[in-house]
Design a protein around this motif. Structure first.
Motif, PDB file in Angstrom:
ATOM      1  N   TYR A 230      -4.683  -4.791   7.006  1.00 24.35           N
ATOM      2  CA  TYR A 230      -5.331  -3.591   7.380  1.00 24.35           C
ATOM      3  C   TYR A 230      -6.589  -3.509   6.665  1.00 24.35           C
ATOM      4  O   TYR A 230      -6.847  -3.922   5.601  1.00 24.35           O
ATOM      5  CB  TYR A 230      -4.392  -2.493   6.998  1.00 24.35           C
ATOM      6  CG  TYR A 230      -2.883  -2.316   7.793  1.00 24.35           C
ATOM      7  CD1 TYR A 230      -3.232  -1.840   9.173  1.00 24.35           C
ATOM      8  CD2 TYR A 230      -1.698  -2.480   7.160  1.00 24.35           C
ATOM      9  CE1 TYR A 230      -2.128  -1.769   9.840  1.00 24.35           C
ATOM     10  CE2 TYR A 230      -0.644  -2.332   7.952  1.00 24.35           C
ATOM     11  CZ  TYR A 230      -0.652  -1.774   9.161  1.00 24.35           C
ATOM     12  OH  TYR A 230       0.294  -1.532   9.929  1.00 24.35           O
ATOM     13  N   ARG A 231      -7.401  -2.791   7.153  1.00 25.83           N
ATOM     14  CA  ARG A 231      -8.416  -2.269   6.653  1.00 25.83           C
ATOM     15  C   ARG A 231      -8.257  -0.698   6.436  1.00 25.83           C
ATOM     16  O   ARG A 231      -7.862   0.036   7.241  1.00 25.83           O
ATOM     17  CB  ARG A 231      -9.801  -2.367   7.385  1.00 25.83           C
ATOM     18  CG  ARG A 231     -10.248  -3.726   7.859  1.00 25.83           C
ATOM     19  CD  ARG A 231     -11.395  -3.770   8.869  1.00 25.83           C
ATOM     20  NE  ARG A 231     -12.694  -3.018   8.193  1.00 25.83           N
ATOM     21  CZ  ARG A 231     -13.387  -2.272   8.909  1.00 25.83           C
ATOM     22  NH1 ARG A 231     -13.467  -2.360  10.208  1.00 25.83           N
ATOM     23  NH2 ARG A 231     -14.536  -1.957   8.396  1.00 25.83           N
ATOM     24  N   PHE A 232      -8.498  -0.231   4.984  1.00 25.40           N
ATOM     25  CA  PHE A 232      -8.146   1.150   4.652  1.00 25.40           C
ATOM     26  C   PHE A 232      -9.455   1.912   4.369  1.00 25.40           C
ATOM     27  O   PHE A 232     -10.512   1.532   4.150  1.00 25.40           O
ATOM     28  CB  PHE A 232      -7.385   0.996   3.446  1.00 25.40           C
ATOM     29  CG  PHE A 232      -5.969   0.249   3.248  1.00 25.40           C
ATOM     30  CD1 PHE A 232      -5.006   0.711   3.742  1.00 25.40           C
ATOM     31  CD2 PHE A 232      -6.019  -1.409   3.129  1.00 25.40           C
ATOM     32  CE1 PHE A 232      -3.689   0.036   3.993  1.00 25.40           C
ATOM     33  CE2 PHE A 232      -4.644  -2.068   3.308  1.00 25.40           C
ATOM     34  CZ  PHE A 232      -3.755  -1.277   3.699  1.00 25.40           C
TER      35      PHE A 232
ATOM     36  N   LYS B 101      -1.473  -8.908  10.533  1.00 21.05           N
ATOM     37  CA  LYS B 101      -2.944  -8.905  10.436  1.00 21.05           C
ATOM     38  C   LYS B 101      -3.386  -7.885   9.223  1.00 21.05           C
ATOM     39  O   LYS B 101      -2.433  -6.714   9.345  1.00 21.05           O
ATOM     40  CB  LYS B 101      -3.624  -8.542  11.625  1.00 21.05           C
ATOM     41  CG  LYS B 101      -5.292  -8.700  11.356  1.00 21.05           C
ATOM     42  CD  LYS B 101      -5.860  -8.224  12.747  1.00 21.05           C
ATOM     43  CE  LYS B 101      -7.498  -8.150  12.463  1.00 21.05           C
ATOM     44  NZ  LYS B 101      -7.975  -9.497  11.985  1.00 21.05           N
TER      45      LYS B 101
ATOM     46  N   TRP C   3       1.034  -1.122  -0.041  1.00 16.17           N
ATOM     47  CA  TRP C   3      -0.125   0.210   0.061  1.00 16.17           C
ATOM     48  C   TRP C   3       0.882   1.167   0.033  1.00 16.17           C
ATOM     49  O   TRP C   3       0.472   2.386  -0.466  1.00 16.17           O
ATOM     50  CB  TRP C   3      -0.998   0.002   1.257  1.00 16.17           C
ATOM     51  CG  TRP C   3      -0.304   0.232   2.563  1.00 16.17           C
ATOM     52  CD1 TRP C   3       0.140  -0.955   3.276  1.00 16.17           C
ATOM     53  CD2 TRP C   3      -0.199   1.151   3.395  1.00 16.17           C
ATOM     54  NE1 TRP C   3       0.624  -0.424   4.438  1.00 16.17           N
ATOM     55  CE2 TRP C   3       0.543   0.923   4.400  1.00 16.17           C
ATOM     56  CE3 TRP C   3      -0.539   2.609   3.094  1.00 16.17           C
ATOM     57  CZ2 TRP C   3       0.657   1.756   5.601  1.00 16.17           C
ATOM     58  CZ3 TRP C   3      -0.141   3.587   4.067  1.00 16.17           C
ATOM     59  CH2 TRP C   3       0.560   3.075   5.378  1.00 16.17           C
TER      60      TRP C   3
ATOM     61  N   LYS D  87     -13.896  -3.871  -5.798  1.00 17.96           N
ATOM     62  CA  LYS D  87     -13.659  -5.203  -5.120  1.00 17.96           C
ATOM     63  C   LYS D  87     -12.744  -5.981  -6.263  1.00 17.96           C
ATOM     64  O   LYS D  87     -11.889  -6.844  -5.655  1.00 17.96           O
ATOM     65  CB  LYS D  87     -14.952  -5.953  -4.579  1.00 17.96           C
ATOM     66  CG  LYS D  87     -15.593  -5.219  -3.600  1.00 17.96           C
ATOM     67  CD  LYS D  87     -16.836  -5.973  -3.353  1.00 17.96           C
ATOM     68  CE  LYS D  87     -17.647  -5.412  -2.119  1.00 17.96           C
ATOM     69  NZ  LYS D  87     -18.950  -6.170  -1.700  1.00 17.96           N
TER      70      LYS D  87
ATOM     71  N   PRO E 140      -4.375   3.039   6.374  1.00 20.03           N
ATOM     72  CA  PRO E 140      -5.156   2.074   7.444  1.00 20.03           C
ATOM     73  C   PRO E 140      -6.137   2.941   8.385  1.00 20.03           C
ATOM     74  O   PRO E 140      -5.611   4.013   8.677  1.00 20.03           O
ATOM     75  CB  PRO E 140      -3.919   1.592   8.138  1.00 20.03           C
ATOM     76  CG  PRO E 140      -2.897   1.624   7.276  1.00 20.03           C
ATOM     77  CD  PRO E 140      -3.045   2.917   6.508  1.00 20.03           C
ATOM     78  N   ARG E 141      -7.050   2.276   8.447  1.00 22.59           N
ATOM     79  CA  ARG E 141      -8.364   2.746   9.428  1.00 22.59           C
ATOM     80  C   ARG E 141      -7.640   2.852  11.023  1.00 22.59           C
ATOM     81  O   ARG E 141      -8.068   3.735  11.518  1.00 22.59           O
ATOM     82  CB  ARG E 141      -9.447   2.025   9.338  1.00 22.59           C
ATOM     83  CG  ARG E 141     -10.277   2.343   8.071  1.00 22.59           C
ATOM     84  CD  ARG E 141     -11.502   1.584   7.778  1.00 22.59           C
ATOM     85  NE  ARG E 141     -12.251   1.820   6.991  1.00 22.59           N
ATOM     86  CZ  ARG E 141     -13.304   2.671   6.794  1.00 22.59           C
ATOM     87  NH1 ARG E 141     -13.591   3.141   8.048  1.00 22.59           N
ATOM     88  NH2 ARG E 141     -14.030   2.851   5.653  1.00 22.59           N
TER      89      ARG E 141
ATOM     90  N   SER F  42     -10.111   5.174   1.645  1.00 22.75           N
ATOM     91  CA  SER F  42      -9.212   5.593   0.582  1.00 22.75           C
ATOM     92  C   SER F  42      -9.880   6.715  -0.045  1.00 22.75           C
ATOM     93  O   SER F  42     -10.869   7.303   0.383  1.00 22.75           O
ATOM     94  CB  SER F  42      -9.546   4.431  -0.546  1.00 22.75           C
ATOM     95  OG  SER F  42     -11.010   4.214  -0.756  1.00 22.75           O
TER      96      SER F  42
ATOM     97  N   TRP G 266      -2.032  -1.951  15.872  1.00 23.25           N
ATOM     98  CA  TRP G 266      -2.590  -2.898  15.140  1.00 23.25           C
ATOM     99  C   TRP G 266      -1.555  -4.238  15.057  1.00 23.25           C
ATOM    100  O   TRP G 266      -0.591  -3.881  14.897  1.00 23.25           O
ATOM    101  CB  TRP G 266      -2.774  -2.469  13.522  1.00 23.25           C
ATOM    102  CG  TRP G 266      -3.696  -3.449  12.799  1.00 23.25           C
ATOM    103  CD1 TRP G 266      -3.128  -4.074  11.971  1.00 23.25           C
ATOM    104  CD2 TRP G 266      -4.869  -3.584  12.739  1.00 23.25           C
ATOM    105  NE1 TRP G 266      -4.231  -4.878  11.051  1.00 23.25           N
ATOM    106  CE2 TRP G 266      -5.130  -4.746  11.916  1.00 23.25           C
ATOM    107  CE3 TRP G 266      -5.998  -3.049  13.520  1.00 23.25           C
ATOM    108  CZ2 TRP G 266      -6.713  -5.221  11.567  1.00 23.25           C
ATOM    109  CZ3 TRP G 266      -7.265  -3.466  13.138  1.00 23.25           C
ATOM    110  CH2 TRP G 266      -7.657  -4.462  12.334  1.00 23.25           C
TER     111      TRP G 266
END
Length: 427
Positions: A256-258, A254, A180, A233, A244-245, A260, A250
């Motif tokens: 990341y949840r992003f 694991k 990322w 998707k 990253p959220r 954008s 973190w």
């Protein structure tokens, strides 16, 4: 351990605030520097009309402006339509072909584009730093020409070679890992290069672009969101900046949840902000014909539009965070940027000048288009005339009989004297 990790609400809130601030920074920085990079050297219009002959040397090359592409109102009116068609086409391709192969092709294309963009951004950055340090780098030139015509010329330095190698390594690393951070560097460079290279020739073009994108984004968000979500998707390419959220605390390993931000939401408003800066330069150049490359002029429209962009981002983040729903971001940005110009023009009392402004590049392109259209019309008129002459029936030719010609022709009168003898001239 990482699969059972659950962040606290406080950590989630703090992580989102960091993500919003990071995304805003990744959006504002390329707009700011891209706008200033898009400025051309201001030249006195009176001197532009004269033909100045001078010898082109290295110093002149350094003073040359980078090539750019200007969009008129007609062009920007079509861009949202073309973008929607491209999205429909990509959705169709993903449904007909293996997603992996489509991603390979898109990754290759954007890696090559990112290679050129990161090289140029890196060269500009390093050159500026070396200039501030007083370090001069030798340059080389490549010329492909024959005695009568020059085909290609290029100038490069050691900085170009270093950044080219670094960009190749970055593009290869991104293609192999889809990291990322590498994706953000490529997307950042693409956004900055787009704001620098492309330009709007008038505020009318800017309003058409932002208004069209606003309608298009609202349609894709509320009308056909399933198509948009399916493409997002399945496609993994650097056409957005991500963060990253939750990055602090973190667990390692694991995913990341992003959060954008799409490049369209950076580039399109960025072109409008850059247009405001060029208009400020235009106003300053009219008062000071020797402005040159100086950026020390007043920038009311640029500052107003940039602040409006930041406020639009902030309002969007707040509404999306509060309502927990997807919002068409470009709508917030478009309204904010357009209103900033309207309000600034009203306060300063120069609305007529603002919305009647057309850039020098836009005027030159319009003049060239008009000349080409006039030439096309002349050629069409000549073809019609030639076709009409070929298809016209032959004209009837009235031939007069010889008897009528001789009868109508008076005979010469000859007087002969009685005293004259045959063969002697009459007196």
């Amino acid at each position: 351990m990482s699969s059972k990790y659950q962040a606290s609400p406080t950590q989630v809130e703090q992580g989102l605030y960091i993500a919003y601030a990071s995304l805003a920074t990744l959006a504002v920085v390329p707009i700011y520097f891209g706008a200033f990079s898009s400025l051309k050297k201001w030249k006195n219009p009176e001197e532009n009309s004269r033909k100045i002959k001078r010898q082109i040397d290295d110093e002149d090359d350094e003073d040359q402006d980078a090539p750019s592409e200007s969009f008129s109102a007609d062009d920007t009116f079509k861009l949202p339509i073309l973008g929607s068609m491209a999205l429909f086409g990509l959705h169709y391709v993903l449904g007909e072909f293996d997603t992996a192969y489509v991603n390979y092709a898109l990754t290759t294309y954007f890696s090559i584009m990112g290679l050129f963009a990161t090289t140029q951004v890196g060269v500009n950055t390093l050159t500026a730093i070396l200039g501030l340090l007083g370090i001069k780098v030798d340059s080389w030139r490549i010329n492909l020409a024959r005695p009568s015509k020059e085909f290609y010329t290029a100038k490069f330095t050691l900085v170009h070679l270093v950044m080219l190698v670094a960009s190749v390594m970055l593009a290869g690393y991104y293609a192999a890992t889809k990291n990322w951070i590498a994706s953000n560097i490529i997307a950042f460079s693409l956004a900055l290069s787009a704001v620098q290279v492309f330009s709007l020739d008038s505020f009318k073009a800017g309003i058409f672009l932002l208004g069209g994108l606003c309608i298009s984004d609202a349609y894709w968000t509320y009308g056909s969101s399933e198509i948009l979500q399916a493409v997002i998707k399945q496609v993994d390419i650097p056409i957005k900046v991500v963060f990253p959220r939750l990055i602090l605390g973190w667990p390692l390993g694991k995913a990341y949840r992003f959060a954008s931000l799409g490049l369209g939401e950076i580039v399109a408003p960025g072109l409008f902000v850059a247009l405001c800066l060029r208009y400020d330069q235009h106003r300053a150049g009219q008062r000071n014909a020797t402005l040159g490359r100086s950026t020390g002029f007043r920038k009311p429209y640029f500052i107003a539009s940039l602040i409006a962009y930041i406020l639009g981002l902030g309002v969007h983040f707040y509404v999306g965070h509060t309502l927990k729903t997807t919002q068409p971001l470009i709508a917030y940005l478009s309204v904010a940027c357009i209103l900033s110009v309207f309000l600034t023009a009203m306060v300063r009392g120069d609305s007529k000048q603002v919305f009647g402004y057309t850039s020098e590049a836009g005027l030159a392109i319009a003049k060239a288009k008009k000349a080409a259209l006039d030439k096309k019309r002349r050629l069409q008129a000549q073809k019609k005339q030639a076709a009409a002459r070929r298809t016209a029936p032959p004209r009837a030719i009235h031939r007069v009989p010889k008897e009528e010609v001789y009868a109508a022709k008076p005979s010469p009168s000859v007087s002969v004297s009685e005293e004259s003898t045959p063969g002697s001239p009459a007196i």
